[in-house]
Design a protein around this motif. Structure first.
Motif, PDB file in Angstrom:
ATOM      1  N   VAL A  36       0.845  -1.203   0.000  1.00 21.12           N
ATOM      2  CA  VAL A  36       0.000   0.000   0.000  1.00 21.12           C
ATOM      3  C   VAL A  36       0.880   1.252   0.000  1.00 21.12           C
ATOM      4  O   VAL A  36       0.628   2.217  -0.742  1.00 21.12           O
ATOM      5  CB  VAL A  36      -0.980  -0.018   1.205  1.00 21.12           C
ATOM      6  CG1 VAL A  36      -1.645   1.350   1.391  1.00 21.12           C
ATOM      7  CG2 VAL A  36      -2.052  -1.099   0.992  1.00 21.12           C
ATOM      8  N   LYS A  37       1.925   1.220   0.794  1.00 17.83           N
ATOM      9  CA  LYS A  37       2.838   2.372   0.832  1.00 17.83           C
ATOM     10  C   LYS A  37       3.493   2.562  -0.548  1.00 17.83           C
ATOM     11  O   LYS A  37       3.584   3.679  -1.059  1.00 17.83           O
ATOM     12  CB  LYS A  37       3.903   2.152   1.909  1.00 17.83           C
ATOM     13  CG  LYS A  37       4.797   3.340   2.117  1.00 17.83           C
ATOM     14  CD  LYS A  37       5.584   3.207   3.419  1.00 17.83           C
ATOM     15  CE  LYS A  37       6.382   4.467   3.704  1.00 17.83           C
ATOM     16  NZ  LYS A  37       7.266   4.849   2.607  1.00 17.83           N
ATOM     17  N   ALA A  42       4.014   5.316  -5.641  1.00 21.73           N
ATOM     18  CA  ALA A  42       4.036   5.243  -7.107  1.00 21.73           C
ATOM     19  C   ALA A  42       3.254   6.417  -7.710  1.00 21.73           C
ATOM     20  O   ALA A  42       3.657   6.994  -8.728  1.00 21.73           O
ATOM     21  CB  ALA A  42       3.453   3.917  -7.586  1.00 21.73           C
ATOM     22  N   TYR A  43       2.141   6.774  -7.070  1.00 26.40           N
ATOM     23  CA  TYR A  43       1.367   7.928  -7.553  1.00 26.40           C
ATOM     24  C   TYR A  43       2.222   9.192  -7.451  1.00 26.40           C
ATOM     25  O   TYR A  43       2.333   9.972  -8.399  1.00 26.40           O
ATOM     26  CB  TYR A  43       0.079   8.075  -6.733  1.00 26.40           C
ATOM     27  CG  TYR A  43      -0.696   9.330  -7.082  1.00 26.40           C
ATOM     28  CD1 TYR A  43      -1.582   9.345  -8.156  1.00 26.40           C
ATOM     29  CD2 TYR A  43      -0.531  10.508  -6.349  1.00 26.40           C
ATOM     30  CE1 TYR A  43      -2.271  10.499  -8.496  1.00 26.40           C
ATOM     31  CE2 TYR A  43      -1.217  11.662  -6.677  1.00 26.40           C
ATOM     32  CZ  TYR A  43      -2.091  11.656  -7.752  1.00 26.40           C
ATOM     33  OH  TYR A  43      -2.772  12.799  -8.097  1.00 26.40           O
ATOM     34  N   LEU A  44       2.831   9.386  -6.279  1.00 22.08           N
ATOM     35  CA  LEU A  44       3.630  10.605  -6.062  1.00 22.08           C
ATOM     36  C   LEU A  44       4.815  10.655  -7.030  1.00 22.08           C
ATOM     37  O   LEU A  44       5.136  11.711  -7.571  1.00 22.08           O
ATOM     38  CB  LEU A  44       4.114  10.658  -4.606  1.00 22.08           C
ATOM     39  CG  LEU A  44       2.998  10.810  -3.559  1.00 22.08           C
ATOM     40  CD1 LEU A  44       3.571  10.729  -2.149  1.00 22.08           C
ATOM     41  CD2 LEU A  44       2.233  12.119  -3.749  1.00 22.08           C
ATOM     42  N   THR A  45       5.419   9.491  -7.252  1.00 22.24           N
ATOM     43  CA  THR A  45       6.565   9.445  -8.166  1.00 22.24           C
ATOM     44  C   THR A  45       6.140   9.803  -9.588  1.00 22.24           C
ATOM     45  O   THR A  45       6.814  10.580 -10.272  1.00 22.24           O
ATOM     46  CB  THR A  45       7.207   8.035  -8.140  1.00 22.24           C
ATOM     47  OG1 THR A  45       7.581   7.764  -6.790  1.00 22.24           O
ATOM     48  CG2 THR A  45       8.426   7.949  -9.025  1.00 22.24           C
ATOM     49  N   SER A  46       4.994   9.253  -9.994  1.00 25.32           N
ATOM     50  CA  SER A  46       4.577   9.540 -11.379  1.00 25.32           C
ATOM     51  C   SER A  46       4.216  11.023 -11.523  1.00 25.32           C
ATOM     52  O   SER A  46       4.506  11.649 -12.546  1.00 25.32           O
ATOM     53  CB  SER A  46       3.415   8.650 -11.811  1.00 25.32           C
ATOM     54  OG  SER A  46       2.207   9.107 -11.282  1.00 25.32           O
ATOM     55  N   ASN A  55      -3.883   9.065 -17.872  1.00 28.46           N
ATOM     56  CA  ASN A  55      -4.264   7.713 -18.308  1.00 28.46           C
ATOM     57  C   ASN A  55      -3.826   6.657 -17.307  1.00 28.46           C
ATOM     58  O   ASN A  55      -4.576   5.735 -16.986  1.00 28.46           O
ATOM     59  CB  ASN A  55      -3.685   7.398 -19.689  1.00 28.46           C
ATOM     60  CG  ASN A  55      -4.361   8.224 -20.763  1.00 28.46           C
ATOM     61  OD1 ASN A  55      -5.477   8.719 -20.554  1.00 28.46           O
ATOM     62  ND2 ASN A  55      -3.695   8.418 -21.888  1.00 28.46           N
ATOM     63  N   GLY A  56      -2.614   6.803 -16.802  1.00 24.62           N
ATOM     64  CA  GLY A  56      -2.107   5.842 -15.822  1.00 24.62           C
ATOM     65  C   GLY A  56      -2.913   5.899 -14.524  1.00 24.62           C
ATOM     66  O   GLY A  56      -3.238   4.862 -13.933  1.00 24.62           O
ATOM     67  N   TRP A  57      -3.256   7.106 -14.103  1.00 22.86           N
ATOM     68  CA  TRP A  57      -4.013   7.258 -12.851  1.00 22.86           C
ATOM     69  C   TRP A  57      -5.429   6.702 -13.007  1.00 22.86           C
ATOM     70  O   TRP A  57      -5.959   6.043 -12.115  1.00 22.86           O
ATOM     71  CB  TRP A  57      -4.050   8.737 -12.432  1.00 22.86           C
ATOM     72  CG  TRP A  57      -2.678   9.307 -12.129  1.00 22.86           C
ATOM     73  CD1 TRP A  57      -1.532   8.595 -11.900  1.00 22.86           C
ATOM     74  CD2 TRP A  57      -2.320  10.691 -12.050  1.00 22.86           C
ATOM     75  NE1 TRP A  57      -0.483   9.453 -11.672  1.00 22.86           N
ATOM     76  CE2 TRP A  57      -0.929  10.747 -11.759  1.00 22.86           C
ATOM     77  CE3 TRP A  57      -3.019  11.890 -12.192  1.00 22.86           C
ATOM     78  CZ2 TRP A  57      -0.242  11.957 -11.599  1.00 22.86           C
ATOM     79  CZ3 TRP A  57      -2.339  13.098 -12.027  1.00 22.86           C
ATOM     80  CH2 TRP A  57      -0.972  13.123 -11.738  1.00 22.86           C
ATOM     81  N   MET A  58      -6.052   6.974 -14.177  1.00 25.68           N
ATOM     82  CA  MET A  58      -7.402   6.445 -14.419  1.00 25.68           C
ATOM     83  C   MET A  58      -7.384   4.914 -14.521  1.00 25.68           C
ATOM     84  O   MET A  58      -8.319   4.245 -14.080  1.00 25.68           O
ATOM     85  CB  MET A  58      -7.997   7.047 -15.694  1.00 25.68           C
ATOM     86  CG  MET A  58      -8.374   8.504 -15.570  1.00 25.68           C
ATOM     87  SD  MET A  58      -9.574   8.823 -14.259  1.00 25.68           S
ATOM     88  CE  MET A  58     -11.102   8.437 -15.091  1.00 25.68           C
ATOM     89  N   LYS A  59      -6.285   4.402 -15.082  1.00 23.43           N
ATOM     90  CA  LYS A  59      -6.154   2.944 -15.205  1.00 23.43           C
ATOM     91  C   LYS A  59      -6.130   2.327 -13.797  1.00 23.43           C
ATOM     92  O   LYS A  59      -6.736   1.281 -13.552  1.00 23.43           O
ATOM     93  CB  LYS A  59      -4.862   2.628 -15.976  1.00 23.43           C
ATOM     94  CG  LYS A  59      -4.626   1.178 -16.236  1.00 23.43           C
ATOM     95  CD  LYS A  59      -3.567   1.001 -17.344  1.00 23.43           C
ATOM     96  CE  LYS A  59      -3.164  -0.447 -17.471  1.00 23.43           C
ATOM     97  NZ  LYS A  59      -2.026  -0.807 -16.626  1.00 23.43           N
ATOM     98  N   ILE A 272      -5.152   8.914  -5.938  1.00 24.07           N
ATOM     99  CA  ILE A 272      -4.127   8.429  -5.007  1.00 24.07           C
ATOM    100  C   ILE A 272      -4.719   7.364  -4.080  1.00 24.07           C
ATOM    101  O   ILE A 272      -4.073   6.369  -3.751  1.00 24.07           O
ATOM    102  CB  ILE A 272      -3.464   9.594  -4.224  1.00 24.07           C
ATOM    103  CG1 ILE A 272      -2.210   9.098  -3.501  1.00 24.07           C
ATOM    104  CG2 ILE A 272      -4.409  10.251  -3.233  1.00 24.07           C
ATOM    105  CD1 ILE A 272      -1.310  10.221  -2.980  1.00 24.07           C
ATOM    106  N   ASN A 273      -5.979   7.566  -3.697  1.00 21.41           N
ATOM    107  CA  ASN A 273      -6.645   6.602  -2.819  1.00 21.41           C
ATOM    108  C   ASN A 273      -6.839   5.273  -3.541  1.00 21.41           C
ATOM    109  O   ASN A 273      -6.818   4.209  -2.924  1.00 21.41           O
ATOM    110  CB  ASN A 273      -8.007   7.142  -2.379  1.00 21.41           C
ATOM    111  CG  ASN A 273      -7.918   8.588  -1.958  1.00 21.41           C
ATOM    112  OD1 ASN A 273      -7.713   9.458  -2.794  1.00 21.41           O
ATOM    113  ND2 ASN A 273      -8.044   8.838  -0.681  1.00 21.41           N
ATOM    114  N   ALA A 274      -7.033   5.359  -4.873  1.00 22.34           N
ATOM    115  CA  ALA A 274      -7.215   4.133  -5.665  1.00 22.34           C
ATOM    116  C   ALA A 274      -5.929   3.311  -5.680  1.00 22.34           C
ATOM    117  O   ALA A 274      -5.976   2.076  -5.672  1.00 22.34           O
ATOM    118  CB  ALA A 274      -7.641   4.481  -7.089  1.00 22.34           C
TER     119      ALA A 274
END
Ligand SMILES: Cc1ncc(COP(=O)(O)O)c(C=O)c1O
Length: 382
Positions: A36-37, A42-46, A55-59, A272-274
Protein backbone atom coordinates in the motif's frame (compact mmCIF):
# COMPACT_ATOMS: atom_id res chain seq x y z
CA UNK A 1 -0.94 -18.33 26.60
CA UNK A 2 -2.86 -19.93 23.74
CA UNK A 3 -0.85 -22.18 21.47
CA UNK A 4 -1.72 -21.28 17.91
CA UNK A 5 0.29 -21.23 14.73
CA UNK A 6 0.07 -18.17 12.54
CA UNK A 7 -0.90 -19.22 9.00
CA UNK A 8 0.02 -15.82 7.51
CA UNK A 9 3.47 -15.44 9.06
CA UNK A 10 5.00 -14.70 5.69
CA UNK A 11 2.49 -12.02 4.68
CA UNK A 12 2.87 -10.43 8.12
CA UNK A 13 6.35 -9.37 7.03
CA UNK A 14 4.70 -6.99 4.58
CA UNK A 15 3.60 -4.93 7.61
CA UNK A 16 6.83 -3.60 9.13
CA UNK A 17 5.08 -1.45 11.77
CA UNK A 18 3.85 -4.62 13.49
CA UNK A 19 7.31 -5.00 14.97
CA UNK A 20 6.72 -1.84 17.00
CA UNK A 21 2.97 -1.64 17.49
CA UNK A 22 0.17 -4.03 18.34
CA UNK A 23 -2.30 -3.00 15.69
CA UNK A 24 -5.83 -4.27 16.38
CA UNK A 25 -8.08 -1.61 14.88
CA UNK A 26 -9.08 -3.00 11.50
CA UNK A 27 -12.67 -1.97 12.32
CA UNK A 28 -11.36 1.58 11.93
CA UNK A 29 -7.97 1.63 10.19
CA UNK A 30 -5.85 -1.38 9.27
CA UNK A 31 -2.06 -1.35 9.57
CA UNK A 32 0.02 0.06 6.76
CA UNK A 33 1.59 -2.55 4.46
CA UNK A 34 4.56 -2.28 2.13
CA UNK A 35 2.42 -2.76 -1.04
CA UNK A 36 0.00 0.00 0.00
CA UNK A 37 2.84 2.37 0.83
CA UNK A 38 4.51 1.53 -2.49
CA UNK A 39 1.20 2.20 -4.27
CA UNK A 40 0.87 5.67 -2.76
CA UNK A 41 4.54 6.33 -3.49
CA UNK A 42 4.04 5.24 -7.11
CA UNK A 43 1.37 7.93 -7.55
CA UNK A 44 3.63 10.61 -6.06
CA UNK A 45 6.56 9.45 -8.17
CA UNK A 46 4.58 9.54 -11.38
CA UNK A 47 3.29 13.03 -10.52
CA UNK A 48 6.82 14.14 -9.70
CA UNK A 49 8.47 12.58 -12.75
CA UNK A 50 5.81 13.01 -15.40
CA UNK A 51 3.94 16.08 -14.19
CA UNK A 52 0.67 14.42 -15.12
CA UNK A 53 -0.31 10.85 -15.96
CA UNK A 54 -4.05 11.01 -16.42
CA UNK A 55 -4.26 7.71 -18.31
CA UNK A 56 -2.11 5.84 -15.82
CA UNK A 57 -4.01 7.26 -12.85
CA UNK A 58 -7.40 6.44 -14.42
CA UNK A 59 -6.15 2.94 -15.21
CA UNK A 60 -5.37 2.47 -11.52
CA UNK A 61 -8.93 3.51 -10.61
CA UNK A 62 -10.23 0.86 -13.03
CA UNK A 63 -7.87 -1.71 -11.55
CA UNK A 64 -9.06 -0.86 -8.04
CA UNK A 65 -12.67 -1.35 -9.19
CA UNK A 66 -11.75 -4.68 -10.78
CA UNK A 67 -10.00 -5.85 -7.61
CA UNK A 68 -13.05 -4.93 -5.50
CA UNK A 69 -15.36 -6.57 -8.05
CA UNK A 70 -13.30 -9.77 -7.77
CA UNK A 71 -13.46 -9.62 -3.96
CA UNK A 72 -17.29 -9.61 -3.97
CA UNK A 73 -17.85 -11.70 -7.14
CA UNK A 74 -19.23 -8.85 -9.22
CA UNK A 75 -18.10 -7.66 -12.64
CA UNK A 76 -15.95 -4.49 -12.86
CA UNK A 77 -18.68 -2.56 -14.71
CA UNK A 78 -20.95 -3.12 -11.70
CA UNK A 79 -18.70 -0.94 -9.49
CA UNK A 80 -18.67 2.85 -9.12
CA UNK A 81 -16.32 4.86 -6.91
CA UNK A 82 -17.40 7.57 -4.50
CA UNK A 83 -15.54 9.19 -1.64
CA UNK A 84 -17.19 7.55 1.39
CA UNK A 85 -19.81 4.98 2.30
CA UNK A 86 -22.08 7.90 3.26
CA UNK A 87 -21.72 9.24 -0.30
CA UNK A 88 -22.24 5.82 -1.88
CA UNK A 89 -25.39 5.14 0.15
CA UNK A 90 -26.69 8.67 -0.56
CA UNK A 91 -26.16 8.25 -4.26
CA UNK A 92 -27.97 4.91 -4.33
CA UNK A 93 -30.84 6.21 -2.16
CA UNK A 94 -31.22 9.30 -4.33
CA UNK A 95 -31.59 7.15 -7.42
CA UNK A 96 -34.69 5.34 -6.09
CA UNK A 97 -38.27 6.43 -6.71
CA UNK A 98 -40.34 6.73 -3.52
CA UNK A 99 -43.33 8.41 -5.16
CA UNK A 100 -45.45 5.26 -5.58
CA UNK A 101 -47.24 2.86 -3.22
CA UNK A 102 -43.97 1.00 -2.70
CA UNK A 103 -42.14 3.63 -0.68
CA UNK A 104 -41.06 1.84 2.50
CA UNK A 105 -37.44 1.51 3.65
CA UNK A 106 -36.71 -1.17 6.24
CA UNK A 107 -33.43 -0.54 8.05
CA UNK A 108 -32.09 -1.17 11.54
CA UNK A 109 -30.86 0.51 14.69
CA UNK A 110 -27.59 -1.43 14.44
CA UNK A 111 -26.61 0.08 11.11
CA UNK A 112 -23.90 2.73 11.19
CA UNK A 113 -25.74 6.05 11.84
CA UNK A 114 -25.01 7.49 8.37
CA UNK A 115 -27.23 4.80 6.84
CA UNK A 116 -30.23 5.90 8.92
CA UNK A 117 -29.44 9.52 8.04
CA UNK A 118 -29.33 8.74 4.34
CA UNK A 119 -32.76 7.06 4.34
CA UNK A 120 -34.32 9.76 6.53
CA UNK A 121 -33.05 12.34 4.03
CA UNK A 122 -35.36 10.69 1.48
CA UNK A 123 -38.53 11.29 3.50
CA UNK A 124 -39.26 14.52 1.65
CA UNK A 125 -39.20 12.46 -1.57
CA UNK A 126 -41.84 10.11 -0.16
CA UNK A 127 -39.78 7.49 1.71
CA UNK A 128 -41.29 5.96 4.82
CA UNK A 129 -38.45 4.71 7.02
CA UNK A 130 -38.87 1.87 9.51
CA UNK A 131 -36.05 1.07 11.97
CA UNK A 132 -35.91 -2.48 13.35
CA UNK A 133 -35.09 -2.26 17.06
CA UNK A 134 -31.97 -3.88 18.40
CA UNK A 135 -31.60 -6.22 21.33
CA UNK A 136 -28.01 -6.55 22.56
CA UNK A 137 -27.07 -4.84 19.32
CA UNK A 138 -28.53 -7.72 17.34
CA UNK A 139 -31.56 -8.12 15.04
CA UNK A 140 -33.49 -11.38 14.73
CA UNK A 141 -34.51 -12.77 11.32
CA UNK A 142 -38.15 -12.78 12.43
CA UNK A 143 -38.03 -8.99 12.68
CA UNK A 144 -37.34 -8.84 8.93
CA UNK A 145 -40.16 -11.30 8.24
CA UNK A 146 -42.53 -9.07 10.17
CA UNK A 147 -41.41 -5.71 8.78
CA UNK A 148 -40.80 -6.37 5.07
CA UNK A 149 -43.98 -6.39 3.00
CA UNK A 150 -45.37 -5.59 -0.44
CA UNK A 151 -44.81 -1.87 0.19
CA UNK A 152 -41.09 -2.24 0.92
CA UNK A 153 -38.95 -0.69 -1.79
CA UNK A 154 -35.61 -1.37 -0.14
CA UNK A 155 -34.26 -3.29 2.83
CA UNK A 156 -31.02 -1.75 4.07
CA UNK A 157 -28.74 -3.71 6.37
CA UNK A 158 -25.26 -3.82 7.74
CA UNK A 159 -23.46 -7.12 7.03
CA UNK A 160 -21.36 -6.83 10.20
CA UNK A 161 -22.09 -4.39 13.02
CA UNK A 162 -19.57 -1.60 13.57
CA UNK A 163 -20.25 -1.77 17.30
CA UNK A 164 -19.97 -5.40 18.31
CA UNK A 165 -19.21 -7.33 15.12
CA UNK A 166 -22.63 -9.08 14.99
CA UNK A 167 -22.95 -10.78 11.57
CA UNK A 168 -26.26 -10.89 9.77
CA UNK A 169 -27.39 -13.75 7.57
CA UNK A 170 -27.45 -11.73 4.36
CA UNK A 171 -28.72 -14.56 2.17
CA UNK A 172 -31.67 -15.27 4.46
CA UNK A 173 -32.55 -11.55 4.64
CA UNK A 174 -32.23 -11.31 0.86
CA UNK A 175 -34.71 -14.17 0.43
CA UNK A 176 -37.22 -12.43 2.72
CA UNK A 177 -36.71 -9.11 0.89
CA UNK A 178 -36.99 -10.59 -2.60
CA UNK A 179 -40.06 -12.68 -1.71
CA UNK A 180 -41.75 -9.35 -1.02
CA UNK A 181 -40.36 -7.56 -4.08
CA UNK A 182 -37.92 -5.44 -2.01
CA UNK A 183 -34.37 -4.58 -3.05
CA UNK A 184 -31.51 -5.36 -0.67
CA UNK A 185 -28.79 -2.79 0.08
CA UNK A 186 -25.84 -3.95 2.20
CA UNK A 187 -23.32 -1.80 4.05
CA UNK A 188 -20.26 -4.06 3.97
CA UNK A 189 -17.72 -1.65 5.44
CA UNK A 190 -17.16 -3.89 8.49
CA UNK A 191 -17.11 -7.17 6.56
CA UNK A 192 -15.34 -6.64 3.21
CA UNK A 193 -11.83 -8.07 3.53
CA UNK A 194 -12.55 -10.10 6.67
CA UNK A 195 -15.72 -12.01 5.81
CA UNK A 196 -16.36 -13.59 2.38
CA UNK A 197 -18.91 -11.77 0.23
CA UNK A 198 -20.52 -13.13 -2.91
CA UNK A 199 -23.11 -10.65 -4.13
CA UNK A 200 -24.60 -13.14 -6.57
CA UNK A 201 -24.85 -16.06 -4.20
CA UNK A 202 -26.09 -13.85 -1.34
CA UNK A 203 -28.65 -12.06 -3.53
CA UNK A 204 -27.40 -8.51 -2.94
CA UNK A 205 -28.78 -5.76 -5.20
CA UNK A 206 -26.50 -2.95 -4.02
CA UNK A 207 -23.56 -2.81 -1.61
CA UNK A 208 -21.11 -0.21 -0.35
CA UNK A 209 -17.72 -0.41 1.34
CA UNK A 210 -14.80 1.93 1.91
CA UNK A 211 -11.10 1.04 1.71
CA UNK A 212 -9.88 2.10 5.14
CA UNK A 213 -10.89 -0.81 7.32
CA UNK A 214 -10.41 -4.51 6.47
CA UNK A 215 -9.51 -3.61 2.86
CA UNK A 216 -6.09 -2.38 4.11
CA UNK A 217 -6.27 1.01 2.36
CA UNK A 218 -6.90 4.62 3.28
CA UNK A 219 -10.03 6.79 3.57
CA UNK A 220 -11.25 8.88 0.65
CA UNK A 221 -12.46 6.11 -1.65
CA UNK A 222 -15.54 3.91 -1.39
CA UNK A 223 -16.95 1.33 -3.78
CA UNK A 224 -20.62 1.12 -4.74
CA UNK A 225 -21.81 -2.12 -6.28
CA UNK A 226 -25.18 -2.00 -8.03
CA UNK A 227 -26.34 -5.08 -9.91
CA UNK A 228 -26.08 -4.18 -13.57
CA UNK A 229 -29.70 -4.91 -14.56
CA UNK A 230 -30.91 -2.78 -11.63
CA UNK A 231 -28.44 0.05 -12.31
CA UNK A 232 -29.75 0.33 -15.85
CA UNK A 233 -33.22 1.19 -14.51
CA UNK A 234 -31.88 3.95 -12.24
CA UNK A 235 -30.94 7.57 -12.88
CA UNK A 236 -28.66 8.77 -10.05
CA UNK A 237 -29.32 12.33 -8.90
CA UNK A 238 -25.76 12.65 -7.64
CA UNK A 239 -24.11 12.97 -11.02
CA UNK A 240 -21.19 14.36 -12.97
CA UNK A 241 -19.28 14.08 -16.21
CA UNK A 242 -18.09 10.53 -15.47
CA UNK A 243 -21.74 9.46 -15.17
CA UNK A 244 -22.15 10.13 -18.88
CA UNK A 245 -21.94 7.75 -21.84
CA UNK A 246 -18.93 9.73 -23.04
CA UNK A 247 -17.42 12.06 -20.42
CA UNK A 248 -15.30 13.64 -23.12
CA UNK A 249 -18.28 14.70 -25.27
CA UNK A 250 -18.24 17.99 -23.30
CA UNK A 251 -21.92 18.56 -24.00
CA UNK A 252 -23.60 20.31 -21.05
CA UNK A 253 -27.12 19.86 -22.48
CA UNK A 254 -27.24 16.08 -22.79
CA UNK A 255 -27.95 14.10 -19.64
CA UNK A 256 -27.43 10.52 -20.79
CA UNK A 257 -26.40 7.70 -18.44
CA UNK A 258 -23.37 5.49 -18.88
CA UNK A 259 -23.86 1.75 -19.15
CA UNK A 260 -24.55 -0.24 -16.00
CA UNK A 261 -23.20 0.97 -12.69
CA UNK A 262 -20.66 3.31 -14.30
CA UNK A 263 -23.47 5.88 -14.22
CA UNK A 264 -22.92 6.11 -10.44
CA UNK A 265 -19.39 7.49 -10.98
CA UNK A 266 -19.40 11.27 -10.63
CA UNK A 267 -16.38 13.56 -11.04
CA UNK A 268 -12.62 13.06 -11.32
CA UNK A 269 -12.02 10.02 -9.14
CA UNK A 270 -9.85 9.78 -6.04
CA UNK A 271 -6.71 8.60 -7.79
CA UNK A 272 -4.13 8.43 -5.01
CA UNK A 273 -6.64 6.60 -2.82
CA UNK A 274 -7.22 4.13 -5.66
CA UNK A 275 -3.50 3.25 -5.62
CA UNK A 276 -3.76 2.36 -1.92
CA UNK A 277 -7.07 0.53 -2.35
CA UNK A 278 -5.82 -1.47 -5.31
CA UNK A 279 -2.71 -2.63 -3.45
CA UNK A 280 -4.66 -3.58 -0.31
CA UNK A 281 -7.46 -5.43 -2.08
CA UNK A 282 -5.00 -7.22 -4.38
CA UNK A 283 -3.15 -8.55 -1.34
CA UNK A 284 -6.46 -9.80 0.10
CA UNK A 285 -7.45 -11.42 -3.20
CA UNK A 286 -4.08 -13.18 -3.36
CA UNK A 287 -4.54 -14.64 0.12
CA UNK A 288 -8.30 -15.18 -0.27
CA UNK A 289 -10.86 -13.94 2.25
CA UNK A 290 -12.15 -17.54 2.44
CA UNK A 291 -8.80 -18.43 4.03
CA UNK A 292 -8.70 -15.37 6.27
CA UNK A 293 -12.16 -15.88 7.78
CA UNK A 294 -11.46 -19.11 9.73
CA UNK A 295 -8.29 -17.59 11.19
CA UNK A 296 -10.20 -14.49 12.30
CA UNK A 297 -12.72 -16.81 13.96
CA UNK A 298 -9.86 -18.43 15.87
CA UNK A 299 -8.65 -14.99 16.96
CA UNK A 300 -12.22 -14.19 18.08
CA UNK A 301 -12.16 -17.27 20.28
CA UNK A 302 -8.86 -16.08 21.78
CA UNK A 303 -10.29 -12.59 22.38
CA UNK A 304 -13.51 -13.84 23.99
CA UNK A 305 -11.77 -16.44 26.18
CA UNK A 306 -9.11 -13.96 27.30
CA UNK A 307 -11.67 -11.26 28.15
CA UNK A 308 -13.80 -13.74 30.07
CA UNK A 309 -10.81 -15.19 31.94
CA UNK A 310 -9.92 -11.67 33.04
CA UNK A 311 -13.49 -10.86 34.10
CA UNK A 312 -14.15 -8.32 31.34
CA UNK A 313 -17.61 -7.96 29.81
CA UNK A 314 -17.88 -8.91 26.12
CA UNK A 315 -20.52 -6.95 24.17
CA UNK A 316 -20.11 -9.11 21.04
CA UNK A 317 -21.91 -12.38 20.28
CA UNK A 318 -20.05 -15.19 22.08
CA UNK A 319 -20.63 -17.60 19.19
CA UNK A 320 -17.76 -16.80 16.81
CA UNK A 321 -19.80 -17.89 13.79
CA UNK A 322 -22.19 -15.01 14.58
CA UNK A 323 -19.53 -12.29 14.67
CA UNK A 324 -16.83 -10.73 12.48
CA UNK A 325 -13.30 -10.00 13.64
CA UNK A 326 -14.25 -7.28 16.10
CA UNK A 327 -14.62 -8.26 19.77
CA UNK A 328 -16.13 -5.38 21.75
CA UNK A 329 -15.22 -5.11 25.42
CA UNK A 330 -17.41 -2.96 27.63
CA UNK A 331 -15.48 -0.28 29.51
CA UNK A 332 -16.00 3.12 31.07
CA UNK A 333 -14.18 6.04 29.41
CA UNK A 334 -13.51 4.12 26.19
CA UNK A 335 -11.98 7.11 24.40
CA UNK A 336 -9.58 7.93 27.24
CA UNK A 337 -8.53 4.27 27.42
CA UNK A 338 -7.95 4.16 23.66
CA UNK A 339 -5.63 7.18 23.95
CA UNK A 340 -3.80 5.71 26.94
CA UNK A 341 -3.27 2.34 25.22
CA UNK A 342 -1.83 4.16 22.23
CA UNK A 343 0.97 5.45 24.42
CA UNK A 344 1.71 1.77 25.13
CA UNK A 345 1.82 1.09 21.37
CA UNK A 346 -1.47 -0.79 21.41
CA UNK A 347 -3.99 0.41 18.83
CA UNK A 348 -7.60 -0.50 19.58
CA UNK A 349 -10.71 1.49 18.75
CA UNK A 350 -13.29 3.12 21.03
CA UNK A 351 -17.02 3.40 20.25
CA UNK A 352 -19.46 4.63 22.89
CA UNK A 353 -19.03 2.28 25.84
CA UNK A 354 -16.77 -0.32 24.22
CA UNK A 355 -13.20 -0.84 23.14
CA UNK A 356 -13.07 -2.80 19.91
CA UNK A 357 -10.30 -5.36 19.47
CA UNK A 358 -10.36 -5.97 15.72
CA UNK A 359 -7.51 -8.10 14.33
CA UNK A 360 -6.72 -8.84 10.70
CA UNK A 361 -4.90 -11.82 9.19
CA UNK A 362 -1.51 -10.31 10.05
CA UNK A 363 -2.18 -10.32 13.80
CA UNK A 364 -1.19 -13.13 16.15
CA UNK A 365 -3.07 -14.75 19.02
CA UNK A 366 -0.37 -13.43 21.37
CA UNK A 367 -1.09 -9.85 20.29
CA UNK A 368 -4.81 -10.27 20.94
CA UNK A 369 -4.15 -11.74 24.38
CA UNK A 370 -1.57 -9.12 25.29
CA UNK A 371 -3.84 -6.23 24.22
CA UNK A 372 -6.73 -7.49 26.33
CA UNK A 373 -4.44 -7.96 29.33
CA UNK A 374 -3.30 -4.35 28.83
CA UNK A 375 -6.94 -3.21 28.63
CA UNK A 376 -7.55 -4.76 32.05
CA UNK A 377 -4.38 -3.18 33.37
CA UNK A 378 -5.41 0.22 32.00
CA UNK A 379 -8.87 -0.05 33.55
CA UNK A 380 -7.34 -0.79 36.95
CA UNK A 381 -4.53 1.72 36.91
CA UNK A 382 -5.56 4.52 34.60
C1 LIG B 1 -20.39 -0.11 8.90
C2 LIG B 1 -19.99 1.30 8.61
N1 LIG B 1 -20.65 1.99 7.69
C3 LIG B 1 -20.34 3.27 7.38
C4 LIG B 1 -19.33 3.92 8.05
C5 LIG B 1 -19.03 5.33 7.67
O1 LIG B 1 -18.32 5.34 6.49
P1 LIG B 1 -17.92 6.71 5.75
O2 LIG B 1 -17.20 7.55 6.77
O3 LIG B 1 -17.04 6.25 4.63
O4 LIG B 1 -19.16 7.35 5.29
C6 LIG B 1 -18.59 3.24 9.02
C7 LIG B 1 -17.49 3.92 9.72
O5 LIG B 1 -17.02 3.52 10.76
C8 LIG B 1 -18.95 1.90 9.32
O6 LIG B 1 -18.30 1.19 10.24
Amino acid sequence: MMDMTHPFKQQRQLFPTLGKTIHLSSCSQSAISAPVKEGVDAYLTSWNDEGMDWNGWMKKVSEAKAAFAHLINASPDEIAVLSSVSDAASSFAGSLDFSGQRNKVVTTEIDFPCIGHVWLSQEHRGAEVVFLTEQNHQIALDQYVEAIDGRTLVTSISHVSYYNGFIQDVKAISEIAHANGSLLFVDAYQSAGGVPIDVKEMGIDALASGAQKYLLGIPGIAFLYVKKELAETLEPKTTGWFSRVNPFAFDPKTLNYAEGTLRFDTGTPMMINAYAAHAGITLLNEIGVQTIRPYLMELSTVAIETAQRLGLEVASPLDVTRKGSNTAIRVQNATALEQFLKTKKIVVSARNDVLRVAPHFYNTAEEVERAIEEILHAIKHH
